[in-house]
Design a protein around this motif. Structure first.
Motif, PDB file in Angstrom:
ATOM      1  N   PHE A  23       0.936  -1.224   0.123  1.00  0.00           N
ATOM      2  CA  PHE A  23      -0.032   0.008  -0.049  1.00  0.00           C
ATOM      3  C   PHE A  23       0.759   1.185   0.011  1.00  0.00           C
ATOM      4  O   PHE A  23       1.779   1.361   0.935  1.00  0.00           O
ATOM      5  N   ALA A  58      -2.962  13.744   4.473  1.00  0.00           N
ATOM      6  CA  ALA A  58      -3.942  12.634   4.257  1.00  0.00           C
ATOM      7  C   ALA A  58      -3.101  11.414   3.948  1.00  0.00           C
ATOM      8  O   ALA A  58      -3.346  10.043   4.325  1.00  0.00           O
ATOM      9  N   ASN A  61      -1.690   9.598   6.951  1.00  0.00           N
ATOM     10  CA  ASN A  61      -2.602   9.178   7.560  1.00  0.00           C
ATOM     11  C   ASN A  61      -3.135   7.707   6.954  1.00  0.00           C
ATOM     12  O   ASN A  61      -3.407   6.766   7.743  1.00  0.00           O
ATOM     13  N   ALA A  62      -3.205   7.947   5.681  1.00  0.00           N
ATOM     14  CA  ALA A  62      -3.858   6.564   4.930  1.00  0.00           C
ATOM     15  C   ALA A  62      -2.642   5.264   5.104  1.00  0.00           C
ATOM     16  O   ALA A  62      -3.191   4.155   5.456  1.00  0.00           O
ATOM     17  N   VAL A  63      -1.313   5.839   5.299  1.00  0.00           N
ATOM     18  CA  VAL A  63      -0.447   4.789   5.392  1.00  0.00           C
ATOM     19  C   VAL A  63      -0.564   4.171   6.770  1.00  0.00           C
ATOM     20  O   VAL A  63      -0.429   3.052   6.944  1.00  0.00           O
ATOM     21  N   ILE A  64      -0.822   4.864   7.535  1.00  0.00           N
ATOM     22  CA  ILE A  64      -1.083   4.451   9.239  1.00  0.00           C
ATOM     23  C   ILE A  64      -2.336   3.466   9.058  1.00  0.00           C
ATOM     24  O   ILE A  64      -2.077   2.440   9.650  1.00  0.00           O
ATOM     25  N   GLY A  65      -3.430   3.792   8.462  1.00  0.00           N
ATOM     26  CA  GLY A  65      -4.553   3.154   8.477  1.00  0.00           C
ATOM     27  C   GLY A  65      -4.371   1.755   7.722  1.00  0.00           C
ATOM     28  O   GLY A  65      -4.795   0.844   8.048  1.00  0.00           O
ATOM     29  N   ALA A  66      -3.545   2.008   6.705  1.00  0.00           N
ATOM     30  CA  ALA A  66      -3.346   0.652   5.996  1.00  0.00           C
ATOM     31  C   ALA A  66      -2.352  -0.178   6.753  1.00  0.00           C
ATOM     32  O   ALA A  66      -2.664  -1.698   6.894  1.00  0.00           O
ATOM     33  N   TRP A  68      -2.448  -0.539   9.972  1.00  0.00           N
ATOM     34  CA  TRP A  68      -3.192  -1.094  10.996  1.00  0.00           C
ATOM     35  C   TRP A  68      -3.970  -2.333  10.394  1.00  0.00           C
ATOM     36  O   TRP A  68      -4.670  -2.981  11.338  1.00  0.00           O
ATOM     37  N   CYS A  69      -3.969  -2.426   9.150  1.00  0.00           N
ATOM     38  CA  CYS A  69      -4.588  -3.866   8.768  1.00  0.00           C
ATOM     39  C   CYS A  69      -3.530  -4.518   8.366  1.00  0.00           C
ATOM     40  O   CYS A  69      -3.830  -5.564   7.541  1.00  0.00           O
ATOM     41  N   VAL A  71      -0.886  -4.545   6.496  1.00  0.00           N
ATOM     42  CA  VAL A  71      -0.329  -4.287   5.127  1.00  0.00           C
ATOM     43  C   VAL A  71       0.837  -3.573   5.243  1.00  0.00           C
ATOM     44  O   VAL A  71       0.858  -2.226   5.591  1.00  0.00           O
ATOM     45  N   CYS A 217      -4.257  -6.601  14.328  1.00  0.00           N
ATOM     46  CA  CYS A 217      -4.463  -5.855  13.469  1.00  0.00           C
ATOM     47  C   CYS A 217      -5.959  -5.602  13.151  1.00  0.00           C
ATOM     48  O   CYS A 217      -6.706  -6.507  13.680  1.00  0.00           O
ATOM     49  N   ILE A 218      -6.474  -4.585  12.422  1.00  0.00           N
ATOM     50  CA  ILE A 218      -7.931  -4.468  12.181  1.00  0.00           C
ATOM     51  C   ILE A 218      -8.362  -5.952  11.406  1.00  0.00           C
ATOM     52  O   ILE A 218      -7.650  -6.349  10.640  1.00  0.00           O
ATOM     53  N   VAL A 226      -6.506   1.581  18.709  1.00  0.00           N
ATOM     54  CA  VAL A 226      -5.313   2.409  18.688  1.00  0.00           C
ATOM     55  C   VAL A 226      -5.529   3.772  19.380  1.00  0.00           C
ATOM     56  O   VAL A 226      -6.315   4.570  18.982  1.00  0.00           O
TER      57      VAL A 226
ATOM     58  N   ASP B  72     -13.294  -3.031  16.183  1.00  0.00           N
ATOM     59  CA  ASP B  72     -11.810  -2.431  15.788  1.00  0.00           C
ATOM     60  C   ASP B  72     -11.925  -0.979  15.610  1.00  0.00           C
ATOM     61  O   ASP B  72     -12.750  -0.421  15.066  1.00  0.00           O
ATOM     62  N   PRO B  83      -8.925  10.365   5.731  1.00  0.00           N
ATOM     63  CA  PRO B  83      -7.814   9.815   5.130  1.00  0.00           C
ATOM     64  C   PRO B  83      -7.499   8.383   5.503  1.00  0.00           C
ATOM     65  O   PRO B  83      -7.196   7.511   4.907  1.00  0.00           O
ATOM     66  N   LEU B  84      -7.471   8.322   6.889  1.00  0.00           N
ATOM     67  CA  LEU B  84      -6.960   7.022   7.671  1.00  0.00           C
ATOM     68  C   LEU B  84      -8.172   5.893   7.280  1.00  0.00           C
ATOM     69  O   LEU B  84      -7.852   4.815   6.991  1.00  0.00           O
ATOM     70  N   ALA B  87      -7.970   4.645   3.670  1.00  0.00           N
ATOM     71  CA  ALA B  87      -6.948   3.337   3.460  1.00  0.00           C
ATOM     72  C   ALA B  87      -7.515   2.139   3.949  1.00  0.00           C
ATOM     73  O   ALA B  87      -7.425   1.025   3.345  1.00  0.00           O
ATOM     74  N   ILE B  88      -8.205   2.231   5.204  1.00  0.00           N
ATOM     75  CA  ILE B  88      -8.849   0.995   5.754  1.00  0.00           C
ATOM     76  C   ILE B  88      -9.702   0.381   4.596  1.00  0.00           C
ATOM     77  O   ILE B  88      -9.950  -0.797   4.331  1.00  0.00           O
ATOM     78  N   HIS B 113     -10.107  17.069   3.580  1.00  0.00           N
ATOM     79  CA  HIS B 113     -10.084  15.660   3.811  1.00  0.00           C
ATOM     80  C   HIS B 113     -11.762  15.364   3.326  1.00  0.00           C
ATOM     81  O   HIS B 113     -12.005  14.462   2.550  1.00  0.00           O
TER      82      HIS B 113
END
Ligand code: SF4
Lengths: 377, 279
Positions: A23, A58, A61-66, A68-69, A71, A217-218, A226, B72, B83-84, B87-88, B113
């Motif tokens: 990701f 953004a 933060n997206a990288v953090i979200g992914a 936490w899955c 990935v 993870c999620i 988190v 979760d 944005p977080l 990605a999820i 965002h």
């Protein structure tokens, strides 16, 4: 194994894919954009995603979200973009989120010269974010190192649950070189540690002996939470000195105590003996390498220490490497920023800054001229 | 563990983190309850699984919903939940990702965002609990503060034009846009319930009360009084038109579902593009 002829940015992208990147989120900025463009094509081929978001805030933060899955995730940027990312970077440090930021420096400050090089951001990379902890910063100087250190960056980030910065620069981004690329089976690829305890016994921030907590993870069935606030082992917000102290110490120690393992360097000894030690990093090390070789013709016996791990420094190893030299020069394409770090470690002999402010690759003649001046003193 | 359930919704709460930090009389609790009831109905109907739900929050009183619910859940910096969450949703497309935040968090600092996520028709359920003020930081002006209202940063009364979130979401092409209020919890639950089934971008504005800061500052010290005053301003409409979404403290606020359509969401497009590799 395969051999290719690629530039530094492509080497980073390929290294990331070898390490397991799936990701990528980013915002275009010179000179990092072709990492993004390349991955936009390559990641779907391996089942991954590369998405463009509205800004760097953004993206991180997206990288953090992914992540936490579970990935493996990264972004790439340059100075102004990194400035926007530091808020998210601090969140990643606190929440112990593995991720990699490829930081391709250009000449600053402000918008500077976007297409030209410099090493002005070396301190921002490590000290830029709020909260005063430490994150590993790796700096390649050749396309091969870019490939190898990207893999190392992912491995450290997964193993220690930390963001890692891969600090490159505009010269390296565009420098082509032969790169030996490995497949995942040929090299060690580290995956993050998962909890073995059932959900009702699992404490999300309870570290094991290595100071790293296993990471659920999620989607793993742990109802993870988190927490970005100061938290205890259960992840419960606890605004007490005791909890703050314990958490900060652990987050700091899990990195600093790994200095030996993280620290990487390369030493070049043209004449065998190191009367003088030249220290450099990134693409400036290429010029410094030419300089030490040519200085030998003038009977100035200097060695070059290319530092690939800017933070954390293995202080013991660094002192040992400089032991036989009477003088240490720190060559960098800025006003002498990393020099201060070296001076803080080497205190028993003169440490001299050789700042080469050059928008192109620094001129070896200029380096030689400055060294001569000090040696002939 | 071992604690008798005080409320059937306790299975969706991190009871160890209770009591909440919300002040007595705060509307966020009512909104949370309506949301959990809607989720519970969807789960009991077999439409959703509990482990499919992910909560994302930023910073502020409202984003603490993510802290108290037992799914979760993840929180990040002020304004950065969308944005977080994006990605999820991309890497785990079978999840129902719910963002809860306040007006400052989502419409203020996170405004950029928000508008891009709507533009993408990103498959997220974004709940803006609108108490018209920055509550946690002490009552500063927010993008939804009605004109004339005293805040700590507009001591002479706000003169800025407030943001109409409903019109914003409509203009950028969200699939489901609705306004509810904590003064009408059944309607709110129904709005959430419906929204949980929709794809694409779902924006739900919840007009809420902050007696501690908003109410106190405008002289409505009593939570019940503020609640009543707000309830009097609510106008329930069955199928309100977008023009009726006007955000006006004097004329009142129309509640209801303003947009409900079935356009392809971001994930649908991604699925078509990547038929083979979506996990
Ligand atoms: S400050 Fe206002 S919004 Fe925050 S918890 Fe108290 S009443 Fe609710």
């Amino acid at each position: 194994m395969r051999v290719d002829y690629v530039n530094g940015n492509t080497a980073i992208a390929e290294g990331a894919i070898t390490a397991g990147l799936r990701f990528y989120a980013g915002y275009p900025i010179t000179p990092s954009s072709d990492i993004f463009e390349y991955l936009s094509r390559r990641l779907p081929e391996v089942g991954g995603y590369a998405i463009q978001l509205e800004d760097e805030i953004a993206s991180i933060n997206a990288v953090i979200g992914a992540s936490w899955c579970c990935v493996k995730s990264m972004t790439a940027t340059s100075g102004p973009g990194f400035s926007l990312m530091v808020e998210g970077l601090s969140i990643a440090v606190m929440t112990e989120t593995p991720l990699v930021i490829a930081y391709v420096m250009r000449a600053g400050p402000a918008t500077g010269v976007p297409t030209k090089t410099g090493q002005y951001d070396v301190l921002q990379a490590v000290y830029g974010f709020h909260g005063g902890l430490i994150i590993p910063v790796l700096a390649p100087s050749t396309p091969q190192e870019a490939y190898d250190l990207t893999i190392k960056a992912f491995n450290i980030s997964e193993k220690l649950r930390t963001p890692v910065i891969l600090l490159s620069d505009a010269v390296l981004a565009n420098t082509f070189g032969r790169v030996v690329m490995r497949s995942a089976g040929e090299i060690e690829i580290i995956e993050r540690k998962k909890p073995t305890k059932p959900p009702h016994l699992y404490k999300p921030y309870e570290a094991e002996e290595d100071l790293v907590p296993p990471m659920a993870c999620i989607g793993d069935g742990y109802d993870i939470y988190v927490e970005t606030l100061t938290h205890d082992e259960r992840g419960v917000y606890a605004p007490t000195t005791h909890v703050q102290r314990k958490l900060m110490e652990r987050l700091y120690k899990k990195i600093i105590e790994r200095s030996e393992e993280i620290f990487e360097y390369r030493i070049t000894r043209p004449s065998g003996s190191c009367d003088y030690m030249m220290i450099s990093y990134g693409s400036t090390a290429l010029s410094a390498r030419v300089a030490v070789k040519e200085l030998e013709n003038e009977s100035i016996r200097a060695c070059l220490l290319t530092i690939n791990t800017l933070y954390p420094i293995n202080e013991k190893a660094l002192r040992k490497l400089c032991e036989e030299s009477s003088m240490v020069f720190v060559v960098e394409n800025n006003l002498g920023l990393y020099y201060r770090e070296i001076r803080g470690v080497i205190r028993d002999k003169p440490v001299i800054s050789i700042p080469v402010i050059d928008l192109e690759i620094p001129d070896p003649n200029e380096i030689k001229r400055m060294v001569r001046k000090w040696v002939e003193h | 563990m071992g604690r008798a359930l005080a409320n059937p919704l306790d299975i969706y709460l991190r009871v160890e983190k209770l009591p909440t930090l919300w002040c007595p009389g705060c509307g966020i609790g009512i909104a949370t309850q309506a949301l959990l009831k809607a989720i519970d109905r969807r789960i009991r109907e077999g439409f959703l699984r509990k482990d499919q739900i992910v909560f994302v929050g930023g910073i502020g009183c409202s984003s603490r919903v993510a802290m108290y619910v037992k799914f979760d859940s993840i929180r990040t910096a002020h304004g950065r939940a969308i944005p977080l969450a994006t990605a999820i949703k991309i890497v785990k497309p079978d999840r129902r990702v719910i963002v809860v935040g306040g007006d400052g968090d989502i419409a203020g600092i996170g405004g950029n965002h928000l508008l891009h996520a709507i533009r993408r028709n990103m498959d997220l359920m974004v709940i803006v609990i609108n108490n018209m003020i920055y509550a946690m930081t002490g009552g500063q002006h927010s993008p939804t503060t009605p004109p004339g209202i005293y805040t700590t940063t507009t001591p002479e009364g706000s003169f800025e034009r407030p943001l109409n979130l409903i019109k914003l979401a409509w203009s950028l092409g969200a699939n489901y846009v609705a306004r509810g209020s904590v003064t009408h919890p059944q309607l709110l639950e129904q709005i959430f319930y419906k929204g949980l089934e929709r794809r694409g971008f779902i924006l739900i504005e919840v007009i809420s009360t902050c007696p501690e800061v908003f109410g106190r500052h405008i002289g409505l010290r009593d939570a019940v009084e503020l609640y009543r005053r707000l309830r009097d301003k609510m106008i329930v409409k069955k199928n309100p038109s977008i023009d009726e979404s006007e955000y006006d403290w004097e004329k009142g606020f129309v509640l209801g579902v303003f947009v409900d359509r079935e356009e392809k969401g971001y994930i649908d497009h991604l699925r078509l593009l990547r038929r083979d590799c979506m996990r």
